[in-house]
Scaffold this active site. Structure first.
Site, PDB file in Angstrom:
ATOM      1  CE  LYS A 100      -3.941   2.097   2.470  1.00 40.23           C
ATOM      2  NZ  LYS A 100      -4.890   1.937   3.600  1.00 40.23           N
ATOM      3  CB  SER A 175      -8.101   3.704   2.551  1.00 41.82           C
ATOM      4  OG  SER A 175      -7.295   3.123   3.587  1.00 41.82           O
ATOM      5  CB  SER A 199      -8.738   0.922   5.593  1.00 41.68           C
ATOM      6  OG  SER A 199      -9.576   2.057   5.664  1.00 41.68           O
TER       7      SER A 199
END
Length: 515
Positions: A100, A175, A199
């Site tokens: 990420k 996210s 998330s």
């Protein structure tokens, strides 16, 4: 912004099928590592297969913001060389991973999905990245995300949305949507996400994956660009409970560089995942995380999973956690308050974007122009909300009250764990919704995290596990455990996964039209 180097992905397609037989990208992380260790597959072949898969599907999925093909292949070659030299390597050596884009990474951009950090490269590695490199995991590149991890759909990325590989008209969650989509689309067998209010777990649920938020403080936050410092936690995304356990073990542990890191032993998550036995365990169904507003398909899949746990020998107990109903409003005061403080560092003076610096404008004007252009609407919304909640005259009425609710939620968890070993609920109220369906209704978007937020507020670990389909889309079950009892997640998850294996939808995406 996706950067697909042509040289690593322009090799013959035959490299995507190694000596292990079949399509390498469909192997689990554990199977990939085992094939590499046995000499049936090289790390370079596994990495090349992932890069070719990315070249094939990522223009549609948009899971990645940056791909480091040359760096990934160089890391894979080092694994093969060390293996040939007889060196002892870790259980994930040579396995590709999507990272990420919120974790500082030397040699790659770290943008947090924001224009304000476009092109910025960190001068150091986050501790999670350091530990992945030490474990000889191959970093493919940086995955797309909601800007500064603020969102539930990855539609808030400044570089465009990621699409759900199950149905490319739908969101992959957020996210950590890019991380989840990369694994679900077979672009990588593993990914790292971060979880502030769900998330990791919410994208895992809507993409049909296993996603784990470890206990707060169990995985270092050093080098993780902060959204909400008391809530953020990095963790694994994988296709199986066993794969998630291997990745969890690789990144967890105390870190003296992180003041929020806790010096306790890493729970035996790998052994727990392999145990596959829940006989005698007490499993609590949270009364407040069900009912009206939950999709009928979600309710049905959850009920079937509860029945399976009963058949496996677990004792099912209904548990009430009355203050969970206040978790979402409390979270949306605490998280924006902390983000308003953390994002003050993006001031156009120290790093990142700088606009309006013509030699005449003052620092305040330059900062204003930069933040106006560099931050997206959701980030601005949360900064404004958090600044208001922390302002003089309102702190006690809003932020202070929210922290009191947080304490009550922690007490609800403590009382529940006096009765049961773990708690369960649906991970999300609905399956993946269409892209654009909720962008104009922030409150409706926030409801996606209704079930996941309580664990962040209390700091306990939680896992999402795929347990079925609703209208052809994945449904997740959430397992929650007491702080530093992360192994309980893997024990229950491993047993339930084994029992439901014929319904898991693997191979995951053979029917997906875009793939």
């Amino acid at each position: 912004m996706t950067d697909h180097p042509t040289s690593p992905v322009s090799q013959p397609a035959s490299t995507s099928v190694g000596a292990a037989g079949g399509d390498v990208t469909r192997l689990t992380a554990a199977a990939t590592a085992a094939a590499i260790a046995a000499g049936e597959l090289s790390a370079v072949e596994a990495t090349q297969a992932a890069l070719e898969r990315i070249a094939k599907v990522d223009d549609t999925i948009h899971a990645f913001l940056h791909i480091d093909g040359e760096g990934a292949l160089a890391a894979a070659r080092r694994v093969d060389q060390r293996r040939a030299a007889g060196e002892a390597l870790g259980p994930l050596a040579g396995v590709p991973l999507a990272l990420k884009d919120v974790l500082a990474t030397r040699g790659m951009p770290t943008t947090c999905g924001s224009r304000i950090l476009e092109g910025w490269q960190a001068p150091y590695d986050a501790t999670v990245v350091t530990r992945l490199r030490a474990a000889d995991v191959v970093l493919l590149g940086k995955a797309n995300m909601d800007e500064f991890a603020m969102g539930s759909s990855t539609e808030n990325s400044a570089y465009g949305p990621t699409r759900n590989p199950w149905d490319t008209t739908r969101i992959p969650g957020g996210s950590s949507g890019g991380s989840a989509a990369a694994v679900a689309a077979f672009e990588a067998p593993l990914a790292i996400g971060t979880d502030t209010g769900g998330s990791i777990r919410q994208p895992a649920a809507v993409c049909g994956l296993v996603g784990v938020k470890p206990t707060y403080g169990a995985v270092s936050r050093y080098g993780l660009v902060a959204f909400s410092s008391s809530l953020d936690q990095a963790g694994p995304l994988a296709r199986t409970v066993g794969d998630a356990a291997l990745l969890h073990a690789a990144i967890a542990g105390h870190d003296a560089l992180d003041s929020t890191s806790v010096d306790v032993p890493v729970p035996p998550v790998v052994a727990a995942a392999a145990r596959r036995d829940v006989r005698g365990m007490r499993v609590g169904v949270v009364r407040e995380l069900s009912g009206d507003g939950y999709d009928p398909g979600v309710r049905a899949a959850f009920a079937a999973a509860v029945e399976t746990l009963t058949e496996l020998g677990a004792e099912i107990v209904e548990v009430s956690c009355p203050h969970f109903t206040y978790a979402m409003p409390a979270y949306y005061l605490i998280a924006p308050s902390e983000c308003s403080s953390n994002l003050a560092r993006f001031d156009a003076m120290r790093f990142g974007l700088r606009l309006g610096d013509d030699g005449q404008a003052g620092a305040e004007e330059v900062m204003s122009r930069t933040r106006e252009a560099g931050f997206g609407p959701e980030v601005k919304r949360r900064i404004i909300l958090g600044t208001y909640a922390l302002s003089s005259g309102y702190y006690d009425a809003y932020y202070g009250q929210a922290q009191k609710v947080r304490t009550l939620i922690s007490r609800d968890f403590a009382a529940a764990y006096e009765q049961v070993d773990v708690l369960i609920s649906p991970t999300t109220p609905t399956p993946a919704f269409p892209i654009g369906a909720k962008v104009d209704d922030p409150v409706a978007m926030y409801l996606s995290d209704l079930c996941t937020i309580p664990s962040n507020l209390a700091g306990g670990p939680a896992m999402s596990l795929p347990v079925g389909l609703a209208d052809g889309l994945p449904v997740g079950l959430q397992i929650m455990a007491p702080t530093f009892a992360d192994d309980r997640l893997y024990r229950v998850g491993g047993a339930l996964e084994a029992a439901l294996d014929d319904r898991r939808g693997h191979p995951l995406l053979d029917e997906a039209p875009a793939l």
